[in-house]
Design a protein around this motif. Structure first.
Motif, PDB file in Angstrom:
ATOM      1  N   GLN A  72       0.832  -1.218   0.000  1.00 53.53           N
ATOM      2  CA  GLN A  72       0.000   0.000   0.000  1.00 53.53           C
ATOM      3  C   GLN A  72       0.858   1.256   0.000  1.00 53.53           C
ATOM      4  N   ASN A  73       1.948   1.212   0.760  1.00 56.16           N
ATOM      5  CA  ASN A  73       2.810   2.387   0.804  1.00 56.16           C
ATOM      6  C   ASN A  73       3.557   2.598  -0.508  1.00 56.16           C
ATOM      7  N   PHE A  74       3.851   1.528  -1.216  1.00 60.80           N
ATOM      8  CA  PHE A  74       4.435   1.692  -2.556  1.00 60.80           C
ATOM      9  C   PHE A  74       3.468   2.479  -3.445  1.00 60.80           C
ATOM     10  N   LEU A  75       2.185   2.194  -3.313  1.00 56.83           N
ATOM     11  CA  LEU A  75       1.183   2.937  -4.079  1.00 56.83           C
ATOM     12  C   LEU A  75       1.150   4.401  -3.631  1.00 56.83           C
ATOM     13  N   LYS A  76       1.034   4.550  -2.332  1.00 58.65           N
ATOM     14  CA  LYS A  76       0.780   5.870  -1.758  1.00 58.65           C
ATOM     15  C   LYS A  76       1.913   6.866  -2.037  1.00 58.65           C
ATOM     16  N   TYR A  77       3.145   6.382  -1.991  1.00 51.67           N
ATOM     17  CA  TYR A  77       4.282   7.300  -2.119  1.00 51.67           C
ATOM     18  C   TYR A  77       4.870   7.344  -3.531  1.00 51.67           C
ATOM     19  N   GLY A  78       4.204   6.720  -4.472  1.00 49.54           N
ATOM     20  CA  GLY A  78       4.698   6.799  -5.850  1.00 49.54           C
ATOM     21  C   GLY A  78       5.985   6.028  -6.059  1.00 49.54           C
ATOM     22  N   ALA A  79       6.126   4.904  -5.353  1.00 48.55           N
ATOM     23  CA  ALA A  79       7.346   4.102  -5.455  1.00 48.55           C
ATOM     24  C   ALA A  79       7.392   3.275  -6.738  1.00 48.55           C
ATOM     25  N   ILE A  80       6.389   3.432  -7.566  1.00 47.26           N
ATOM     26  CA  ILE A  80       6.305   2.640  -8.796  1.00 47.26           C
ATOM     27  C   ILE A  80       6.231   3.566  -9.995  1.00 47.26           C
ATOM     28  N   GLN A  81       7.050   3.310 -10.990  1.00 50.80           N
ATOM     29  CA  GLN A  81       6.770   3.928 -12.286  1.00 50.80           C
ATOM     30  C   GLN A  81       6.539   2.802 -13.282  1.00 50.80           C
ATOM     31  N   CYS A  82       7.604   2.372 -13.963  1.00 51.72           N
ATOM     32  CA  CYS A  82       7.337   1.318 -14.948  1.00 51.72           C
ATOM     33  C   CYS A  82       6.957   0.012 -14.269  1.00 51.72           C
ATOM     34  N   GLY A  83       7.436  -0.214 -13.059  1.00 51.48           N
ATOM     35  CA  GLY A  83       7.013  -1.386 -12.304  1.00 51.48           C
ATOM     36  C   GLY A  83       7.851  -2.626 -12.498  1.00 51.48           C
ATOM     37  N   PHE A  84       8.865  -2.560 -13.332  1.00 50.92           N
ATOM     38  CA  PHE A  84       9.641  -3.770 -13.618  1.00 50.92           C
ATOM     39  C   PHE A  84      10.540  -4.158 -12.444  1.00 50.92           C
ATOM     40  N   CYS A  85      11.071  -3.158 -11.747  1.00 53.27           N
ATOM     41  CA  CYS A  85      11.910  -3.471 -10.585  1.00 53.27           C
ATOM     42  C   CYS A  85      11.077  -3.696  -9.338  1.00 53.27           C
ATOM     43  N   THR A  86       9.787  -3.333  -9.403  1.00 54.50           N
ATOM     44  CA  THR A  86       8.950  -3.302  -8.200  1.00 54.50           C
ATOM     45  C   THR A  86       8.893  -4.641  -7.443  1.00 54.50           C
ATOM     46  N   PRO A  87       8.651  -5.768  -8.123  1.00 48.62           N
ATOM     47  CA  PRO A  87       8.592  -7.024  -7.364  1.00 48.62           C
ATOM     48  C   PRO A  87       9.891  -7.286  -6.582  1.00 48.62           C
ATOM     49  N   GLY A  88      11.024  -7.064  -7.208  1.00 50.92           N
ATOM     50  CA  GLY A  88      12.296  -7.283  -6.525  1.00 50.92           C
ATOM     51  C   GLY A  88      12.488  -6.324  -5.358  1.00 50.92           C
ATOM     52  N   MET A  89      12.109  -5.062  -5.583  1.00 52.57           N
ATOM     53  CA  MET A  89      12.201  -4.065  -4.511  1.00 52.57           C
ATOM     54  C   MET A  89      11.359  -4.478  -3.319  1.00 52.57           C
ATOM     55  N   LEU A  90      10.121  -4.894  -3.621  1.00 52.58           N
ATOM     56  CA  LEU A  90       9.222  -5.301  -2.535  1.00 52.58           C
ATOM     57  C   LEU A  90       9.814  -6.477  -1.762  1.00 52.58           C
ATOM     58  N   MET A  91      10.403  -7.421  -2.475  1.00 50.42           N
ATOM     59  CA  MET A  91      10.937  -8.600  -1.795  1.00 50.42           C
ATOM     60  C   MET A  91      12.141  -8.233  -0.928  1.00 50.42           C
ATOM     61  N   SER A  92      12.977  -7.325  -1.418  1.00 45.60           N
ATOM     62  CA  SER A  92      14.128  -6.903  -0.607  1.00 45.60           C
ATOM     63  C   SER A  92      13.654  -6.183   0.652  1.00 45.60           C
ATOM     64  N   ALA A  93      12.633  -5.341   0.490  1.00 44.25           N
ATOM     65  CA  ALA A  93      12.106  -4.613   1.651  1.00 44.25           C
ATOM     66  C   ALA A  93      11.437  -5.592   2.620  1.00 44.25           C
ATOM     67  N   TYR A  94      10.725  -6.550   2.069  1.00 41.01           N
ATOM     68  CA  TYR A  94      10.041  -7.540   2.907  1.00 41.01           C
ATOM     69  C   TYR A  94      11.070  -8.357   3.698  1.00 41.01           C
ATOM     70  N   ALA A  95      12.136  -8.747   3.038  1.00 41.45           N
ATOM     71  CA  ALA A  95      13.184  -9.517   3.717  1.00 41.45           C
ATOM     72  C   ALA A  95      13.824  -8.691   4.824  1.00 41.45           C
ATOM     73  N   LEU A  96      13.976  -7.402   4.567  1.00 42.35           N
ATOM     74  CA  LEU A  96      14.526  -6.516   5.609  1.00 42.35           C
ATOM     75  C   LEU A  96      13.642  -6.555   6.846  1.00 42.35           C
ATOM     76  N   PHE A  97      12.335  -6.451   6.632  1.00 38.23           N
ATOM     77  CA  PHE A  97      11.420  -6.439   7.779  1.00 38.23           C
ATOM     78  C   PHE A  97      11.393  -7.770   8.517  1.00 38.23           C
ATOM     79  N   LEU A  98      11.609  -8.864   7.807  1.00 37.69           N
ATOM     80  CA  LEU A  98      11.646 -10.164   8.480  1.00 37.69           C
ATOM     81  C   LEU A  98      12.779 -10.191   9.504  1.00 37.69           C
ATOM     82  N   GLU A  99      13.860  -9.504   9.155  1.00 34.14           N
ATOM     83  CA  GLU A  99      15.042  -9.556   9.994  1.00 34.14           C
ATOM     84  C   GLU A  99      15.066  -8.417  11.006  1.00 34.14           C
TER      85      GLU A  99
END
Lengths: 291, 152, 801
Positions: free
Chosen positions: B88-115
């Motif tokens: 949701q925050n990716f949407l809200k803050y405009g973290a997406i343009q073309c969206g091609f890197c987005t899945p990888g970005m989300l996974m890196s951020a998600y992994a950060l939060f796990l740790e």
């Protein structure tokens, strides 16, 4: 293109030994895979002929960092991320922690292993300078036994080591740390993150009453292979700690690197910079100048 | 070789008839095309997925190596139709343009939060240093991750 | 409509965000067609050669049923190009650059095809390689395309006033030469296309990572020798383009189409990163010579500019890219006497074409560097000097165009940037007292290698290792295509009887957020939420050709068309309501928050959805086509005079940097980007353009460079071609100074390219401020900063340094 190699996944060192015993040519150990897997895709001649791949990640002994009688043993399946998080290493071998943190990205550090970093003996292996100043050695096993060998003897030439076929590095052994050492690891890349080293070096210094009591220095990406500079170390033991001494150390390193490496395409840039940055490093860490 | 692993929470059995990379297993066999391939050498991070809680480049992992592992891809982030706070925050803050890197970005951020549920800005930047983005200049992405920490 | 907007100017979430955060968005390589085969390219490892023979016999011996596609399969145009048709779909007579493709092998397994591609034996005769553009026009230079008289692709002269007289009257003359490098777009998604032959006589459908569907259609139709209608191009979700998925994608589309029709099956081509960098076009390297005549009071009275652009092996967009350069080469300065020559030439280097900025980042780097040098000479601050010469309302451009009919707010933009950054005091504080010399080395050889060993004086006081600097750059930019060509766009808006609406424009979503911007415009006019608008898939079969999505024209031209369509519908609704509610003909309405009410009588209202339903039942047409055509512009090819663009935007960026004078590293502390995009339509999208453009601009200034060794590219992947990471720019601050304009939707103009074009110049000026030294050659990388030259490896391996 991924070749149709046979994939082995031993669960113990004994199983690994027996697989190594059965191996013909074209076998490779797989640890992190961060070199091998893209090497397949890019059809790198180093990897395309692999017919047997032995994944060592499931061998518990190789996935451990142990403290045995003050020596630290790092298993060959230990990743850079695991090194970074290990308190034992943070406390006693901070240069290794620092070097590990500069390798690739998190995704790379989560897979790539320290042993995998130097087992190919690429000049830009960031783990090598710290391991050299910590006098690390490595344990190698084969079906017939095992041997220990100092790291600086293991590394022969660029992309060439003493590792024989049917052998596998299982451990890095770092002797008990000496107290009172001050040191640092330095790496220069072209951008602020995920950079291949243009320059890397590490040093340790033991100072007593403003004199150098002990000194160790090793290079990374500035020489064809990572290298200790024993002559420089010996020449400066007993010298007074001063900016003058630091400059002399740095310029002597410059001379030695030039001697070892000769003129290469990058020397015009790298040689002045490595001297300058060693000087800066010594001033900052030993000379007590903050910045 | 038969591999048995968890993908986005679901136990899966695959009979590998040939050697392949994890990214090919995900995209070709499992049709999980959210994971992208941008460079094939572990430099761009578009193929980032989570294996046993850690972010990895799926172009650098062999399919065999996820046997008995827990793998999460971008398709596993939302619960049903409910986006995670990070998404949701990716949407809200405009973290997406073309969206091609987005899945990888989300996974890196998600992994950060796990740790590390409360990372600093520097830790956030480090978490995504291996994910190249050519559109957003990273700032909105960092903002989206930061806001997920602070719960804004 | 007045300026009290409901949605315009606010931060609106992208329409396509949901599918993009869940991994469901379909990029071209995520789309597969049952029975599809793959195409793999056959290339020759040479730079310049004539092709003597293509021998498939060994391939056919190994695999007798090999499917080969080459130029003999092409029924229509074998060579294509926007202006000059000099680029082959498959090379058949010559190899002119290493990316060239001779043939394509088609089959089920890409791995197998890759190994089979080595079985094609091409006999060729090597020709001398031309890799230095300064030699291209020499009489004995190898001719790249023998059908043309010389290697000159295009020459644009611009003559205004009497430049020699101007120099004579000047108090002093300042002359400098600058160079810029070859760079790669580095979209993260590599190229992919899928061509699907349709049943019967329906033609072919092509889905791909295509920036300009209409251009792709034109190319494919001409290669197939088919009518345009039989070629349908559908744009997949595009993983970044920045001007880069045009020519390359058109050619890949044509190759896939030819193969698909030859064998009657869907064909997919998808490139690895290496193939992408090898074959795709890049940004033009420029050599820029400037001579400036200036008065003691700071007034520039004459400027002579000579620019040479390396077009590489094909003309591609060179004639358009360099035209923008000739228009804007002086920068935003009112100068009485100007003499400019811009030439683009062929070489055997990778070909160059469109890239975000499009012929502006190069001259801006040169001209803004020079402006600072002259300011320093005159003992003025950079902003003082620019205020003397910068455009004001009524100023004349180099092409003699009077700046009017829009807010010429360059100096407001500049002042805003100065205040925002506290520029002047920082600039004076950082201004280097002692000049930095780097490591001033001669060319080192074995005889003087001892020069490399530092002396005591060379060691830097550790407290003086890091030097701060601040620098600025300003620009003006002509919006849209200008006198490059026809400039018009269409939009289709179809409101449904429940109040939701379909929208489609003839421009393309390249990731920049156009769909959202256009939806906001329609939603604003109709007083509904942008969520109610469903943006249709870009498909050449559904909407007229609206030209390419380039030149930062999607908000201005596409937005103008969307607004036109929306206005048509709104007027229709208003007429209907006047009749229905028996109102006077001059009565006005408010469309807001999903309701329509009578202005001055808020009680008389109807929900938009009820209105749609009612209008539908009364037989009112709820669909409209909006057309937006640019005002007339003109250009004289011989004198370079005319009104080049119908309107302009202005920008100023300030870079704050820290330079490590021991290593040559430049750390970017902050970039403040002040832009006048006209009216901001979506704040979130506008800020996104700034963050992204500035970051690309910084990469251009400091790190990025594609180099060649004997014509062959060294940096073929992201381990060697270094684009900025999340850690490379500390802070970016976007600031918008909106200007009033009559064009487009409420004066919403251009932003995408201005954000990129200024950054490298601002950084170069900040480095100058920090070090006291001017750097003339981009990128200002480690070696450039310390040695004033670039160093290149003989042999690059993955992982080497």
């Amino acid at each position: 293109m991924i070749p149709q190699f046979k994939y082995y996944r031993p669960k113990s060192i004994n199983e690994l030994k027996s697989i190594l015993g059965d191996m013909q040519d074209n076998s490779r150990i797989l640890a992190g895979g961060t070199d091998i897997v893209p090497g397949f895709i890019q059809q790198s001649s180093r990897f395309t002929s692999i017919t047997n791949l032995i994944d060592i990640n499931c061998i518990a002994d190789l996935k451990a960092i142990k403290n045995v009688d003050g020596q630290v043993l790092i298993g060959s399946a230990i990743t850079f991320a695991e090194i970074m998080k290990n308190e034992l290493i943070q406390t006693h071998f901070p240069l290794l922690t620092k070097a590990a943190s500069t390798v690739g990205s998190i995704q790379i550090r989560n897979r790539a292993t320290v042993v995998g970093n130097f087992v190919n003996n690429a000049p830009c292996a960031d783990s090598v300078p710290p391991l050299l100043v910590y006098d690390a050695s490595i344990k190698i096993i084969s079906p017939n036994g095992e041997r220990n060998i100092p790291l600086n003897e293991f590394l022969l030439n660029p992309y060439e080591t003493q590792l024989k076929k049917n052998e596998c590095v299982t451990e890095i052994i770092i002797p008990a740390p000496k107290e009172n050492f001050i040191g640092d690891f330095y790496k220069l890349g072209r951008r602020s993150a995920v950079s291949i080293s243009r320059i890397s070096l590490a040093f340790l210094m033991h100072e007593e009453n403003k004199f150098i009591k002990e000194f160790k220095i090793a290079s990374g990406a500035i020489t064809p292979i990572g290298k200790r500079f024993y002559e420089i170390e010996n020449a400066f033991v007993g010298k007074e700690i001063s900016s003058e001494t630091f400059m002399e150390i740095a310029s002597t390193l410059g001379e030695k690197v030039l001697e070892t490496t000769g003129l290469r395409w990058s020397t015009d840039y790298k040689l002045p910079v490595v001297q300058q940055m060693l000087y800066q490093l010594l001033e900052r860490n030993v000379g007590g100048i903050s910045g | 070789m038969i591999i048995n692993f968890k993908i986005n929470g679901k136990e899966t059995l695959i009979n590998l008839t040939k050697n392949k990379r994890l990214i090919d297993l995900l995209r070709d066999d499992l049709k999980l095309t959210g994971t992208k391939e941008g460079c094939s050498i572990g430099e761009c991070g578009a193929c980032t997925v989570i294996v046993n809680g850690k972010a990895v480049n799926s172009c650098l992992v062999l399919a065999q190596q996820v046997d008995e592992c827990d793998v999460i891809t971008v398709e596993g982030l939302a619960e049903g139709n409910k986006l995670s706070e990070l998404q949701q925050n990716f949407l809200k803050y405009g973290a997406i343009q073309c969206g091609f890197c987005t899945p990888g970005m989300l996974m890196s951020a998600y992994a950060l939060f796990l740790e590390n549920p409360t990372p600093s800005r520097e830790e956030i930047e480090t978490a995504i240093e291996g994910n190249l983005c050519r559109c957003t200049g990273y700032k909105p992405i960092i903002q989206a991750i930061t806001s997920t920490v602070s719960g804004e | 409509m007045d300026n009290s907007f409901n949605i315009v100017g606010k931060a609106v979430i992208r329409q396509d965000a949901l599918e993009k955060v869940t991994g469901r968005a379909k990029f071209a390589d995520d789309i597969n067609e049952p029975g599809q085969l793959y195409g793999v390219m056959v290339r020759v490892p040479t730079v310049h050669a004539t092709i003597d023979e293509i021998d498939y016999s060994e391939l056919l011996r190994v695999k007798p049923d090999s499917i080969i596609v080459d130029s003999t399969d092409i029924k229509g145009s074998k060579k294509i190009g926007a202006i000059r048709q000099d680029q082959p779909i498959f090379s058949f007579d010559k190899i002119v650059t290493p990316g060239d493709v001779i043939a394509m092998l088609v089959g089920e397994s890409e791995d197998e095809l890759k190994s089979l591609s080595k079985k094609v034996k091409i006999k060729f005769t090597e020709l001398p390689a031309l890799t230095d553009p300064t030699r291209s026009l020499e009489p004995n230079a190898p001719k790249i395309h023998p059908q043309y008289e010389s290697n000159l692709i295009v020459h644009y002269p611009l003559r205004k006033g009497d430049v020699e007289k101007g120099f004579k009257e000047s108090d002093f003359i300042h002359e400098e030469t600058y160079t810029t490098q070859l760079v790669e777009h580095a979209y993260i998604e590599p190229e992919t296309v899928l061509a699907i032959p349709l049943e019967g006589n329906k033609g072919i459908k092509i889905i791909g990572s295509i920036q300009n569907p209409f251009t792709a259609r034109k190319v494919v139709a001409s290669v197939l020798n088919w009518p345009l209608t039989k070629v349908r191009i559908v744009q997949a979700e595009l993983g970044g383009s920045f001007g880069g998925k045009d020519d390359t994608m058109n050619i890949l589309s044509a190759r896939a189409a030819v193969a698909a029709l030859k064998i009657g099956k869907p064909i997919k081509i998808h490139y690895s990163r290496e193939e992408s960098i090898l074959e795709s076009y890049k940004r033009h390297p420029y050599i820029l010579k400037y001579k400036v005549g200036c008065m003691k009071n700071g007034k520039i009275i004459a400027m002579k500019i000579d620019i040479l652009a390396d077009g590489g092996a094909y003309s591609s967009m060179s004639p358009f890219v360099t035209w923008r350069s000739v228009v804007q080469a002086t920068g935003p300065y009112d100068i009485e006497n100007v003499w400019t020559d811009v030439r683009a030439v062929y070489t055997n280097n990778p070909y160059t074409g469109a890239m975000r900025g499009f012929g502006s980042p190069q001259p801006i780097f040169a001209q803004e560097s020079i402006m600072d040098e002259i300011a320093i000479k005159l003992n003025l601050t950079p902003d003082e000097f620019r205020r003397i010469n910068g455009f004001k309302a009524g100023s004349f451009t180099a092409s003699g165009q009077k700046l009017e009919n829009h807010d010429v707010n360059l100096l407001d933009v500049l002042d805003t940037a100065i205040k925002e950054t506290n520029f002047t005091s920082k600039w004076k504080e950082y201004k280097s007292k002692t000049s930095f010399n780097g490591y001033q080395l001669d060319k080192i050889s074995d005889t003087n290698a001892e020069q490399l060993i530092l002396k005591k004086k060379d060691y830097i006081n550790p407290n003086k290792l890091l030097w701060k600097g601040i620098g600025l750059s300003i620009s003006y930019r002509g919006c849209s295509l200008g006198a490059e060509g026809i400039d018009a766009a269409e939009a289709y808006l179809s409101v449904q009887n429940d109040g939701s609406a379909y929208l489609l424009s003839g421009l393309a979503e390249n990731g920049q957020g156009m769909r959202t911007t256009h939806s906001i415009i329609a939603a604003e006019v109709l007083g509904i939420s942008p969520d109610k608008i469903y943006y249709l898939e870009t498909d050449t079969g559904l909407i007229p050709d609206s030209g390419p999505t380039v030149a930062s024209r999607s908000t201005l031209m596409g937005g103008g068309a969307v607004k036109a369509a929306s206005d048509i519908l709104r007027n229709r609704f208003e007429d209907f309501l006047r009749l229905e509610w028996k109102l006077k003909s001059q009565s006005e309405f408010i469309f807001k928050d999903g309701f329509v009410s009578v202005n001055g009588n808020p009680q008389q209202k109807i929900s938009f959805s009820d209105l749609c339903s009612l209008a539908y039942k009364n037989g009112i047409c709820l669909a409209a086509i909006g057309w937006y055509k640019s005002p007339e512009v003109n250009w004289d090819e011989h004198t370079g005079q005319g009104s080049a663009y119908f309107t302009y935007v202005y920008g100023c960026q300030v870079a704050e940097v820290t330079v490590n004078i021991g290593t040559g590293q430049v750390y970017i502390d902050k970039i403040t980007a002040v832009h006048n995009p006209g009216k901001v339509i979506n704040l979130l999208g506008a800020e996104g353009q700034v963050y992204g453009g500035v970051t690309q601009g910084a990469g251009y200034g400091l790190w990025e460079q594609v180099t060649t060794d004997g014509g062959k590219i060294r940096e073929l992947n992201f381990d060697q071609y270094l684009i900025p990471t999340a850690k490379d720019l500390k802070e970016i601050k976007p600031v918008f100074v909106e200007g009033k304009d009559v064009y487009g939707a409420w004066g919403g103009k251009s932003l995408g390219e201005p954000t990129l074009e200024l950054t490298s110049a601002a950084i170069a000026n900040a480095i100058r401020n920090a070090t006291g030294k001017r750097f003339y050659n981009l990128p200002i990388n480690l070696e450039e900063l310390l040695l004033r030259r670039k160093l290149f490896p003989k042999d690059l391996k993955r992982g080497s340094s």
